[in-house]
Design a protein around this motif. Structure first.
Motif, mmCIF file in Angstrom:
data_model
loop_
_atom_site.group_PDB
_atom_site.id
_atom_site.type_symbol
_atom_site.label_atom_id
_atom_site.label_comp_id
_atom_site.label_asym_id
_atom_site.label_seq_id
_atom_site.Cartn_x
_atom_site.Cartn_y
_atom_site.Cartn_z
ATOM 1 N N ILE A 38 17.105 -23.232 -16.521
ATOM 2 C CA ILE A 38 18.420 -23.189 -15.873
ATOM 3 C C ILE A 38 18.839 -21.731 -15.774
ATOM 4 O O ILE A 38 18.872 -21.021 -16.790
ATOM 5 C CB ILE A 38 19.462 -23.975 -16.680
ATOM 6 N N ILE A 39 19.162 -21.290 -14.566
ATOM 7 C CA ILE A 39 19.558 -19.896 -14.359
ATOM 8 C C ILE A 39 20.852 -19.864 -13.562
ATOM 9 O O ILE A 39 20.924 -20.383 -12.441
ATOM 10 C CB ILE A 39 18.467 -19.097 -13.615
ATOM 11 N N ASN A 40 21.864 -19.265 -14.153
ATOM 12 C CA ASN A 40 23.129 -19.048 -13.452
ATOM 13 C C ASN A 40 23.292 -17.555 -13.189
ATOM 14 O O ASN A 40 23.378 -16.768 -14.126
ATOM 15 C CB ASN A 40 24.307 -19.566 -14.276
ATOM 16 N N GLY B 71 24.788 -29.063 -7.749
ATOM 17 C CA GLY B 71 26.178 -29.133 -7.311
ATOM 18 C C GLY B 71 26.427 -28.233 -6.112
ATOM 19 O O GLY B 71 25.566 -28.055 -5.244
ATOM 20 N N SER B 72 27.614 -27.637 -6.069
ATOM 21 C CA SER B 72 27.929 -26.678 -5.014
ATOM 22 C C SER B 72 27.558 -25.262 -5.429
ATOM 23 O O SER B 72 27.945 -24.302 -4.786
ATOM 24 C CB SER B 72 29.423 -26.761 -4.658
ATOM 25 N N GLY B 73 26.775 -25.138 -6.495
ATOM 26 C CA GLY B 73 26.268 -23.854 -6.947
ATOM 27 C C GLY B 73 27.127 -23.259 -8.051
ATOM 28 O O GLY B 73 28.169 -23.809 -8.406
ATOM 29 N N SER B 74 26.636 -22.184 -8.624
ATOM 30 C CA SER B 74 25.534 -21.352 -8.181
ATOM 31 C C SER B 74 24.273 -21.454 -9.029
ATOM 32 O O SER B 74 23.334 -20.680 -8.872
ATOM 33 C CB SER B 74 25.996 -19.899 -8.217
ATOM 34 N N THR B 75 24.216 -22.405 -9.952
ATOM 35 C CA THR B 75 23.076 -22.512 -10.848
ATOM 36 C C THR B 75 21.864 -23.094 -10.133
ATOM 37 O O THR B 75 21.969 -24.048 -9.366
ATOM 38 C CB THR B 75 23.426 -23.393 -12.055
ATOM 39 N N ILE B 76 20.705 -22.498 -10.418
ATOM 40 C CA ILE B 76 19.419 -22.994 -9.949
ATOM 41 C C ILE B 76 18.659 -23.523 -11.155
ATOM 42 O O ILE B 76 18.661 -22.907 -12.223
ATOM 43 C CB ILE B 76 18.606 -21.872 -9.270
ATOM 44 N N PHE B 77 18.010 -24.669 -11.001
ATOM 45 C CA PHE B 77 17.160 -25.171 -12.069
ATOM 46 C C PHE B 77 15.740 -25.321 -11.552
ATOM 47 O O PHE B 77 15.509 -25.528 -10.357
ATOM 48 C CB PHE B 77 17.674 -26.507 -12.619
ATOM 49 N N ALA C 170 5.607 -27.822 -15.386
ATOM 50 C CA ALA C 170 4.694 -28.693 -16.108
ATOM 51 C C ALA C 170 4.204 -28.049 -17.401
ATOM 52 O O ALA C 170 3.837 -28.741 -18.347
ATOM 53 C CB ALA C 170 3.511 -29.059 -15.221
ATOM 54 N N GLY C 171 4.170 -26.725 -17.461
ATOM 55 C CA GLY C 171 3.771 -25.984 -18.653
ATOM 56 C C GLY C 171 4.814 -24.957 -19.017
ATOM 57 O O GLY C 171 5.787 -24.740 -18.290
ATOM 58 N N LYS C 172 4.639 -24.313 -20.158
ATOM 59 C CA LYS C 172 5.606 -23.327 -20.618
ATOM 60 C C LYS C 172 5.732 -22.199 -19.601
ATOM 61 O O LYS C 172 4.743 -21.545 -19.267
ATOM 62 C CB LYS C 172 5.199 -22.770 -21.978
ATOM 63 N N PRO C 173 6.927 -21.950 -19.083
ATOM 64 C CA PRO C 173 7.078 -20.933 -18.035
ATOM 65 C C PRO C 173 7.008 -19.519 -18.599
ATOM 66 O O PRO C 173 7.451 -19.248 -19.715
ATOM 67 C CB PRO C 173 8.468 -21.218 -17.464
ATOM 68 N N SER C 174 6.422 -18.642 -17.812
ATOM 69 C CA SER C 174 6.421 -17.208 -18.112
ATOM 70 C C SER C 174 7.263 -16.545 -17.034
ATOM 71 O O SER C 174 6.831 -16.414 -15.883
ATOM 72 C CB SER C 174 4.997 -16.657 -18.105
ATOM 73 N N LEU C 175 8.473 -16.156 -17.406
ATOM 74 C CA LEU C 175 9.448 -15.702 -16.426
ATOM 75 C C LEU C 175 9.648 -14.196 -16.501
ATOM 76 O O LEU C 175 9.497 -13.590 -17.571
ATOM 77 C CB LEU C 175 10.791 -16.399 -16.674
ATOM 78 N N PRO C 176 10.001 -13.586 -15.372
ATOM 79 C CA PRO C 176 10.337 -12.164 -15.398
ATOM 80 C C PRO C 176 11.707 -11.953 -16.036
ATOM 81 O O PRO C 176 12.442 -12.904 -16.295
ATOM 82 C CB PRO C 176 10.363 -11.801 -13.909
ATOM 83 N N ALA C 177 12.033 -10.704 -16.281
ATOM 84 C CA ALA C 177 13.364 -10.381 -16.804
ATOM 85 C C ALA C 177 14.393 -10.560 -15.689
ATOM 86 O O ALA C 177 14.153 -10.187 -14.538
ATOM 87 C CB ALA C 177 13.386 -8.955 -17.325
ATOM 88 N N PHE C 178 15.522 -11.159 -16.041
ATOM 89 C CA PHE C 178 16.632 -11.300 -15.114
ATOM 90 C C PHE C 178 17.753 -10.359 -15.545
ATOM 91 O O PHE C 178 17.797 -9.915 -16.696
ATOM 92 C CB PHE C 178 17.125 -12.745 -15.095
ATOM 93 N N PRO C 179 18.675 -10.041 -14.640
ATOM 94 C CA PRO C 179 19.792 -9.172 -15.023
ATOM 95 C C PRO C 179 20.543 -9.701 -16.239
ATOM 96 O O PRO C 179 20.622 -10.911 -16.458
ATOM 97 C CB PRO C 179 20.676 -9.171 -13.761
ATOM 98 N N ASP C 180 21.098 -8.785 -17.026
ATOM 99 C CA ASP C 180 21.743 -9.154 -18.288
ATOM 100 C C ASP C 180 22.889 -10.138 -18.101
ATOM 101 O O ASP C 180 23.160 -10.953 -18.994
ATOM 102 C CB ASP C 180 22.278 -7.891 -18.995
ATOM 103 N N GLU C 181 23.575 -10.090 -16.950
ATOM 104 C CA GLU C 181 24.731 -10.963 -16.751
ATOM 105 C C GLU C 181 24.325 -12.397 -16.391
ATOM 106 O O GLU C 181 25.165 -13.291 -16.396
ATOM 107 C CB GLU C 181 25.659 -10.402 -15.663
ATOM 108 N N TYR C 182 23.049 -12.635 -16.108
ATOM 109 C CA TYR C 182 22.602 -13.986 -15.793
ATOM 110 C C TYR C 182 22.551 -14.821 -17.070
ATOM 111 O O TYR C 182 22.189 -14.327 -18.138
ATOM 112 C CB TYR C 182 21.201 -13.971 -15.168
ATOM 113 N N VAL C 183 22.917 -16.095 -16.942
ATOM 114 C CA VAL C 183 22.716 -17.053 -18.032
ATOM 115 C C VAL C 183 21.381 -17.739 -17.783
ATOM 116 O O VAL C 183 21.196 -18.385 -16.744
ATOM 117 C CB VAL C 183 23.857 -18.078 -18.095
ATOM 118 N N VAL C 184 20.455 -17.585 -18.712
ATOM 119 C CA VAL C 184 19.121 -18.168 -18.576
ATOM 120 C C VAL C 184 18.855 -19.055 -19.789
ATOM 121 O O VAL C 184 18.962 -18.599 -20.928
ATOM 122 C CB VAL C 184 18.038 -17.080 -18.474
#
Length: 276
Positions: free
Chosen positions: A170-172, A244-250, A254-268
């Motif tokens: 979940i990323i806001n 919903g009407s945003g702005s969160t993306i989910f 299938a496996g453990k995700p390896s994600l890049p760094a997101f900006p500090d203000e994002y909720v991840v």
């Protein structure tokens, strides 16, 4: 008494018509996820007539007097004069204006807590009717299991949908989307695929058949939303969408995700299998 209102996501969201009462008819699948606020109530002495609300955590738009938890108390007080005043503390961890239903969950859980603590003996259906007076998403949190929602969102049909084998991401992106504005941007059209049918198909087919009508218009206004979704797919998501009407993306992995760094203000938040 302490409880933990959880968030929800919408898997698919179609706005299928405007109603005579000013609301819209929709269809969606509500799915609960374990990202929580914390809500506590304590009964005040009999000489206290009005509830008291304190808050911590993430900031909440509007004044405390307009908070949905107070509105829930006032709604029940109008029918149950014996309802005592309570001290309420709300700790916010679910971002507001994010499509996660955090405010709706708080209101619905407040109704359920008061019903239990004050022995009002309201049935689930009665609680749903009260919840609908607080907001269109509130009835879902009375049931709080995967449901196909129609009408304003209050016509709820529990469905078998078990996604516990997947990682949820979940990323806001720290964007507050005004729901009224989002509705004004929509062009209402017939869904290409019936959602209740599409949701029963394998998750890896959802990308082609399950969409959120708000996503295109909101992502056009806020390109960061489209960028987050693209990043999730690029890093292996089986399905990703705005809720919903945003702005969160989910995203579902299938496996453990390896994600890049997101900006500090994002909720991840990453929810492992068997927790979602």
């Amino acid at each position: 008494m302490v409880t933990f209102p959880n968030c929800k996501i919408n898997i698919g969201l179609h706005i299928i018509g405007k109603r005579g009462d000013g609301f819209h008819n929709l269809e969606t699948v509500f799915y609960p996820l374990p990202l929580y606020d914390c809500l506590e109530i304590i009964t005040l002495p009999n000489n206290e007539k009005w509830p008291v609300l304190t808050m911590s955590g993430l900031s909440i738009d509007g004044t405390a007097a307009n908070n949905i938890c107070l509105k829930a108390w006032q709604l029940l007080k109008s029918d149950f004069t014996q309802l005592p005043a309570v001290a309420i503390h709300l700790h916010k961890a679910i971002p507001m204006g994010a499509g996660l239903g955090g405010g709706s969950a708080d209101g619905a859980f407040m109704l359920k807590m008061l019903n239990e603590k004050c022995n009002l003996q309201l049935s689930e259906q009665q609680l749903i009717q009260y919840a609908l007076q607080l907001g269109s998403d509130c009835p879902f949190f009375i049931i709080n299991t995967p449901c196909f929602g129609s009408g304003r969102g209050e016509v709820l049909q529990p469905i078998h949908l078990n996604l516990s084998a997947y990682y949820f991401v979940i990323i806001n992106p720290a964007i507050h989307v005004n729901t009224g504005w989002a509705f004004q941007q929509l062009q209402i059209q017939t869904p290409a695929y019936p959602l209740l049918e599409a949701i029963q198909h394998p998750v890896d087919t959802w990308k082609a058949s399950i969409v959120n009508d708000f996503e295109k218009v909101v992502a056009t206004q806020y390109p960061a939303i489209a960028q987050v979704k693209e990043t999730l797919y690029r890093h292996g998501a089986v399905y990703a969408s705005m809720t919903g009407s945003g702005s969160t993306i989910f995203g579902l992995f299938a496996g453990k995700p390896s994600l890049p760094a997101f900006p500090d203000e994002y909720v991840v938040k990453v929810i492992p299998p068997n927790e979602g």
